[in-house]
Write a protein that holds these residues in place. Structure first.
Motif, PDB file in Angstrom:
ATOM      1  N   TYR A   1       0.830  -1.203   0.000  1.00 24.68           N
ATOM      2  CA  TYR A   1       0.000   0.000   0.000  1.00 24.68           C
ATOM      3  C   TYR A   1       0.867   1.256   0.000  1.00 24.68           C
TER       4      TYR A   1
ATOM      5  N   ASP B   1       2.303   1.693  -3.583  1.00 24.06           N
ATOM      6  CA  ASP B   1       1.234   2.209  -4.441  1.00 24.06           C
ATOM      7  C   ASP B   1       0.973   3.681  -4.134  1.00 24.06           C
ATOM      8  N   GLY B   2       0.956   4.008  -2.849  1.00 29.34           N
ATOM      9  CA  GLY B   2       0.668   5.377  -2.442  1.00 29.34           C
ATOM     10  C   GLY B   2       1.713   6.359  -2.930  1.00 29.34           C
TER      11      GLY B   2
ATOM     12  N   LEU C   1      -2.672   6.127   3.554  1.00 27.23           N
ATOM     13  CA  LEU C   1      -2.413   5.238   2.419  1.00 27.23           C
ATOM     14  C   LEU C   1      -3.093   3.884   2.611  1.00 27.23           C
ATOM     15  N   GLU C   2      -3.022   3.375   3.840  1.00 28.93           N
ATOM     16  CA  GLU C   2      -3.640   2.077   4.123  1.00 28.93           C
ATOM     17  C   GLU C   2      -5.169   2.175   4.005  1.00 28.93           C
TER      18      GLU C   2
ATOM     19  N   ARG D   1      -6.911   4.319   2.207  1.00 29.14           N
ATOM     20  CA  ARG D   1      -7.270   4.473   0.794  1.00 29.14           C
ATOM     21  C   ARG D   1      -7.148   3.146   0.058  1.00 29.14           C
ATOM     22  N   TYR D   2      -6.144   2.379   0.402  1.00 29.87           N
ATOM     23  CA  TYR D   2      -5.928   1.063  -0.224  1.00 29.87           C
ATOM     24  C   TYR D   2      -7.115   0.139   0.068  1.00 29.87           C
TER      25      TYR D   2
ATOM     26  N   ARG E   1     -10.358   1.285  -1.842  1.00 28.84           N
ATOM     27  CA  ARG E   1     -10.355   1.005  -3.275  1.00 28.84           C
ATOM     28  C   ARG E   1     -10.347  -0.488  -3.588  1.00 28.84           C
ATOM     29  N   SER E   2      -9.865  -1.282  -2.676  1.00 32.22           N
ATOM     30  CA  SER E   2      -9.715  -2.706  -2.962  1.00 32.22           C
ATOM     31  C   SER E   2     -11.055  -3.410  -3.103  1.00 32.22           C
TER      32      SER E   2
ATOM     33  N   SER F   1     -12.008   1.202   6.318  1.00 27.41           N
ATOM     34  CA  SER F   1     -11.310   2.367   5.757  1.00 27.41           C
ATOM     35  C   SER F   1     -11.662   3.637   6.534  1.00 27.41           C
TER      36      SER F   1
END
Length: 583
Positions: free
Chosen positions: A152, A155-156, A279-280, A282-283, A286-287, A297
């Motif tokens: 994550y 990706d972030g 970041l976590e 948002r991950y 979206r997942s 989230s």
């Protein structure tokens, strides 16, 4: 009468010339329709129906040519016209002139049509083959941390670099959704570049261990597949934002853009721990969007904001989480309206230059205030800050459609697809816009592209089934709707299709189950179903119920095709007024 005499009589009565003239006239008429149909937006069935009518009328015309003759005194039965008074020879000469003239016209139209098709193909080819020189895709960075627990984070970081590059107006940056669709796929960079339509690709890797962060990036020119620049940063985690800015500036310089360092806005730094939680969160969001993921989230973003309450991306994300929770029924309309408004105020106060905040506020204005005019101003503000901001472009398209500008809405979505060509949601949005504009073949084409990119998405099969239904392909639509994951929408569409197929028992069964199990969540869809079933009393009852429940679907009411037969009714217009839309 022998065969030779019969043949001569056919010639004398101008049956052959009459038939040829009919065929030539029909061909010219079909050519004219083929050329004008795209211009006047004629339905796809119009040309086919005309062809069938012309074929059916041909035998009738042949019979008329045999049994009737044009004389100086008008049209008479051939058997009643003495041969010495017949002017069939003169009529034949006129038919010759007619045939030659229409053949010439047919040839001209054929060349016009060929030229038009060639021009369209050339235009399509140019659009397909021309890759903008200053275009780039940022691929998801690889997590090479030994325990593989920083996915994550990698990706972030890639996304934050992408977001910095988006702010450069001279540079076309592929959206995250399309660029990140190649994650964990064994594909060559030239192949990826071709799919994304870009001249450069930025790839990288992240290794985080203890308090040290090592980031390596490579900039590849896709035309030659050459690595034209690479660099590695190794710094303490607390300097993550500085690393992000350094990478974005270095990429811009190596793309030889004539810009100053201060063209790329510096990213507002946040606490490292808060940023990781963001970041976590948002991950997770979206997942997989479901109630459990939304709650998880939300908790992560709240933890992030507890550490840094002014980090605007986290605030906007929390607002979007609450909005989706309202769609799922986790929180009610009034609660969602209140918290999203509070979050927007906090975000603007913390940073008035963040485009996503204005795009989010535009969404809230549309769905919680019915204020299209306010949403338009907020969207324009977002686009003035970031002309290629995908969220803002989606808002602009929605607003254009709500104001009755379907073509403008479609053109905006085509621009979105240029920067995000592999995003199933973008094709869904374009298909829905074509559907609202009652361009069903175009809607069908785009929703099929959406399904190809993401076969498991919600609502896509409902959209496809509806476009098929409006093209009277009921049996196809019935098979498609069985694949829809959301049962409420499946029942909604099934009730309408069975109605058109004449199976009232199955139609009623689907509708009864829909009203019993999804009364509060999908009142608008229930009203829409009754609209198609020609039950005005129930349609208006459920529209009122949807209004009482603040059903967000009502924003589509002015353009939803299922309500087309009722648009001119005074009662329907009065109901629209009660929704209090501000244009």
């Amino acid at each position: 009468m022998n065969l030779n005499e019969f043949f001569n009589e056919l010639k004398r009565r101008n049956v052959f010339k009459g038939t040829v003239s009919y065929l030539v006239f029909s061909w010219v008429l079909l050519q004219v329709i083929a050329i004008l149909s795209p211009i006047i937006n004629a339905p796809a069935w119009f040309g086919k129906m005309l062809l069938i009518i012309l074929i059916v009328l041909l035998p009738v015309w042949i019979c008329i040519s045999w049994f009737f003759e044009i004389t100086a005194d008008g049209i008479k039965k051939t058997k009643n016209v003495p041969r010495e008074k017949s002017i069939s020879q003169k009529t034949g000469q006129k038919l010759n002139t007619f045939i030659i003239a229409f053949l010439a016209l047919a040839i001209i139209l054929l060349f016009v049509d060929r030229f038009r098709l060639r021009a369209e193909k050339k235009e399509t080819a140019i659009a397909t083959e021309t890759i903008p020189e200053k275009s780039i895709a940022v691929l998801p960075f690889s997590d090479i941390t030994p325990d593989k627990q920083q996915g994550y984070f990698a990706d972030g970081l890639a996304e934050e670099v992408l977001n910095s590059l988006v702010k450069i107006n001279e540079l076309q940056v592929t959206s995250r959704t399309s660029a990140f669709s190649f994650k964990n796929k064994a594909m060559d960079l030239p192949e990826i570049a071709k799919a994304l339509h870009v001249s450069y690709i930025l790839e990288g890797s992240v290794r985080a261990q203890d308090s040290t962060l090592r980031v390596s990036v490579n900039l590849v020119e896709t035309k030659t597949d050459n690595n034209i620049w690479s660099q590695t940063w190794e710094k303490e985690l607390k300097n993550i934002f500085k690393i992000q800015n350094e990478i974005a500036e270095a990429v811009a310089e190596n793309l030889q853009l004539r810009i100053l360092d201060n063209i790329i806005p510096k990213v507002k730094e946040s606490n490292t721990e808060a940023y990781e939680l963001f970041l976590e969160g948002r991950y997770v969001f979206r997942s997989n969007i479901d109630e459990a993921s939304l709650i998880e989230s939300e908790q992560l973003i709240k933890q992030s904001l507890a550490i840094d309450s002014t980090y605007v991306p986290a605030l906007v994300l929390l607002g979007n989480i609450y909005h989706v929770q309202n769609n799922y029924g986790t929180i009610d309309f009034e609660q969602a309206k209140k918290v999203t408004s509070q979050i927007a105020e906090r975000a603007i106060k913390a940073d008035s230059t963040y485009a996503e905040t204005y795009a989010f506020m535009a969404l809230s204005s549309l769905e919680y205030e019915n204020d299209i005019g306010k949403a338009a101003k907020l969207t324009n503000k977002a686009l003035s800050l970031e002309p290629n901001n995908e969220t803002a472009l989606h808002r602009a398209s929605e607003i254009a459609l709500l104001r009755g500008n379907a073509e403008e809405a479609i053109n905006i979505l085509k621009k979105v697809l240029a920067i995000d060509p592999l995003n199933a949601n973008n094709y869904y949005a374009l298909a829905n816009t074509y559907y609202m504009a009652k361009k069903f073949p175009e809607a069908e084409l785009n929703i099929k592209k959406s399904i190809k990119l993401d076969p498991d998405q919600d609502l896509a099969y409902s959209q496809l089934a509806l476009t098929l239904m409006y093209q009277k392909r009921y049996k196809e639509a019935l098979k498609v709707i069985e694949k829809e994951p959301l049962e409420g929408f499946q029942l909604h569409v099934q009730a309408m299709i069975y109605y058109f197929l004449g199976d009232t028992e199955k139609s009623d069964a689907a509708l009864n189950k829909l009203t019993k199990e999804f009364e509060k969540a999908w009142g608008f869809q229930i009203a829409s179903t009754y609209a198609v079933l020609n039950n005005e009393t129930q349609m208006y009852f459920w529209l009122e119920k949807a209004r009482t429940n603040n059903d967000l679907g009502l924003i589509e009411l002015p353009y939803e095709p299922t309500f087309e037969p009722y648009r001119d009714q005074p009662r329907f217009k009065e109901f629209i007024k009660k929704l209090n839309y501000k244009y």
